[in-house]
Write a protein that holds these residues in place. Sequence first.
Motif, short mmCIF file in Angstrom:
data_model
loop_
_atom_site.label_atom_id
_atom_site.label_comp_id
_atom_site.label_asym_id
_atom_site.label_seq_id
_atom_site.Cartn_x
_atom_site.Cartn_y
_atom_site.Cartn_z
N ASP A 9 -0.02 26.91 9.79
CA ASP A 9 0.26 25.56 9.31
C ASP A 9 1.46 24.95 10.01
N GLU A 10 1.35 23.66 10.39
CA GLU A 10 2.43 22.95 11.06
C GLU A 10 2.79 21.64 10.35
N ALA A 11 2.18 21.40 9.19
CA ALA A 11 2.41 20.14 8.46
C ALA A 11 3.32 20.31 7.26
N GLY A 12 3.38 21.52 6.70
CA GLY A 12 4.30 21.79 5.60
C GLY A 12 3.92 21.15 4.28
N ALA A 13 4.92 20.64 3.58
CA ALA A 13 4.75 20.18 2.20
C ALA A 13 3.82 19.00 2.05
N VAL A 14 3.56 18.26 3.11
CA VAL A 14 2.66 17.11 2.98
C VAL A 14 1.22 17.56 2.73
N ASN A 15 0.94 18.86 2.92
CA ASN A 15 -0.38 19.38 2.56
C ASN A 15 -0.67 19.20 1.07
N ALA A 16 0.37 19.04 0.27
CA ALA A 16 0.18 18.89 -1.18
C ALA A 16 -0.38 17.53 -1.56
N ILE A 17 -0.39 16.59 -0.62
CA ILE A 17 -0.94 15.27 -0.91
C ILE A 17 -2.45 15.32 -0.72
N GLY A 18 -3.16 15.34 -1.82
CA GLY A 18 -4.61 15.37 -1.79
C GLY A 18 -5.22 14.13 -2.41
N ALA A 19 -6.51 14.17 -2.64
CA ALA A 19 -7.21 13.01 -3.18
C ALA A 19 -6.64 12.60 -4.54
N ARG A 20 -6.28 13.58 -5.36
CA ARG A 20 -5.75 13.26 -6.69
C ARG A 20 -4.45 12.48 -6.58
N GLN A 21 -3.56 12.92 -5.70
CA GLN A 21 -2.27 12.24 -5.53
C GLN A 21 -2.48 10.80 -5.04
N VAL A 22 -3.42 10.62 -4.11
CA VAL A 22 -3.67 9.28 -3.57
C VAL A 22 -4.22 8.36 -4.66
N CYS A 23 -5.18 8.85 -5.42
CA CYS A 23 -5.79 8.03 -6.48
C CYS A 23 -4.79 7.71 -7.59
N ASP A 24 -3.99 8.71 -7.97
CA ASP A 24 -2.98 8.48 -9.00
C ASP A 24 -1.96 7.43 -8.53
N ALA A 25 -1.58 7.51 -7.24
CA ALA A 25 -0.62 6.54 -6.71
C ALA A 25 -1.21 5.14 -6.68
N ALA A 26 -2.47 5.03 -6.28
CA ALA A 26 -3.13 3.72 -6.24
C ALA A 26 -3.19 3.08 -7.62
N ALA A 27 -3.32 3.92 -8.64
CA ALA A 27 -3.43 3.41 -10.02
C ALA A 27 -2.11 2.83 -10.52
N LEU A 28 -1.01 3.07 -9.80
CA LEU A 28 0.29 2.55 -10.20
C LEU A 28 0.45 1.07 -9.84
N VAL A 29 -0.41 0.55 -9.00
CA VAL A 29 -0.29 -0.85 -8.57
C VAL A 29 -0.65 -1.77 -9.72
N ARG A 30 0.29 -2.60 -10.13
CA ARG A 30 0.09 -3.53 -11.24
C ARG A 30 0.32 -4.99 -10.84
N GLU A 31 1.27 -5.22 -9.92
CA GLU A 31 1.66 -6.58 -9.57
C GLU A 31 1.11 -7.04 -8.23
N GLY A 32 0.76 -6.09 -7.37
CA GLY A 32 0.30 -6.45 -6.03
C GLY A 32 1.41 -6.90 -5.11
N ARG A 33 2.65 -6.48 -5.39
CA ARG A 33 3.80 -6.84 -4.55
C ARG A 33 4.11 -5.72 -3.57
N ALA A 34 4.11 -6.05 -2.28
CA ALA A 34 4.36 -5.06 -1.24
C ALA A 34 5.76 -5.26 -0.65
N PHE A 35 6.48 -4.15 -0.47
CA PHE A 35 7.84 -4.17 0.07
C PHE A 35 7.89 -3.37 1.37
N ASN A 36 8.31 -4.03 2.44
CA ASN A 36 8.52 -3.35 3.71
C ASN A 36 9.87 -2.63 3.65
N LEU A 37 9.86 -1.31 3.82
CA LEU A 37 11.08 -0.52 3.68
C LEU A 37 11.73 -0.19 5.01
#
Length: 289
Positions: free
Chosen positions: A12-40
């Motif tokens: 493995d050469e990717a490390g801890a980002v391997n923990a980001i799977g479909a569940r994490q992506v879907c759960d994160a998408a469900a947090l969107v309530r306002e539709g406001r995007a911030f460029n960081l």
Amino acid sequence: MKEAWARWGEEDEAGAVNAIGARQVCDAAALVREGRAFNLAQPISGATAVPKHRSGILHLLGRDGGDYAAGARRPGGFQFSEDTIVMPVHSGTHIDALCHCWYDDQLYNGFSGDTVRSFGAGRCGVDKLPPLVTRGVLLDCVRANGGELVDGASIGLDLVRKALAAAEAEPREGDAILIRTGWQERQAPGANVDFNAEPGIDVEAAEFLAESGVSVVGADNFALEALPFPQGKVFPVHQRLIRDYGIPILEGLVLGELAQAGAKTFLFFCAPLRIVGGTGSPVAPVAVL
């Protein structure tokens, strides 16, 4: 450390980002309530402050309006402009790959430091990192501290826990933890920035986040950790997160506007450039509320 190395397999050469799977992506998408995007991300220009041991940023136009004023051809009336950017990848807002730092001649997962050569890293290059789409958690340590964090201030576990409580969140597997120290907000564009003094997290706080299973840790400062370093230490937080836990680091984030919006947890995404064998990459992360 060895447990972190062995978790995703010997190659493995990717490390801890391997923990980001479909569940994490879907759960994160469900947090969107306002539709406001911030460029960081910070703007990139020749005025972007860069440490003196690195080359500055060059932005050059190879074709511009002046070429046509000087008589350049306009086949079919078509005119265009194009440009070239030359910059250190560890400048502005960027991500540190897992080959960025190591000790005892071993990178993350036990790969030899000899695999990092002048033509690029043979192991753990930034091209091994996938797009990061996950839950972001803003730790507003300025607010949790009750005011400005002075340069050199160490953000310990107590303050991190206080900021987590304010965010009404606990760090969990796959998270992107973003730490507001206030340092970036104090830097004037083009100013003579002191890259040797900043507030940042200490090793204990970093280990707590790593053991919680987070996939990436970032901050609005130059090096994530406090500078100057503790006596006898050199980038101790980098060593623990990148080399020991396989956690890439985001640096130079712009978090003031996100904090003013009252962000706590949100959809976060960031895609490093696929620079083969690169030790890092400029990025433009986005938080969506």
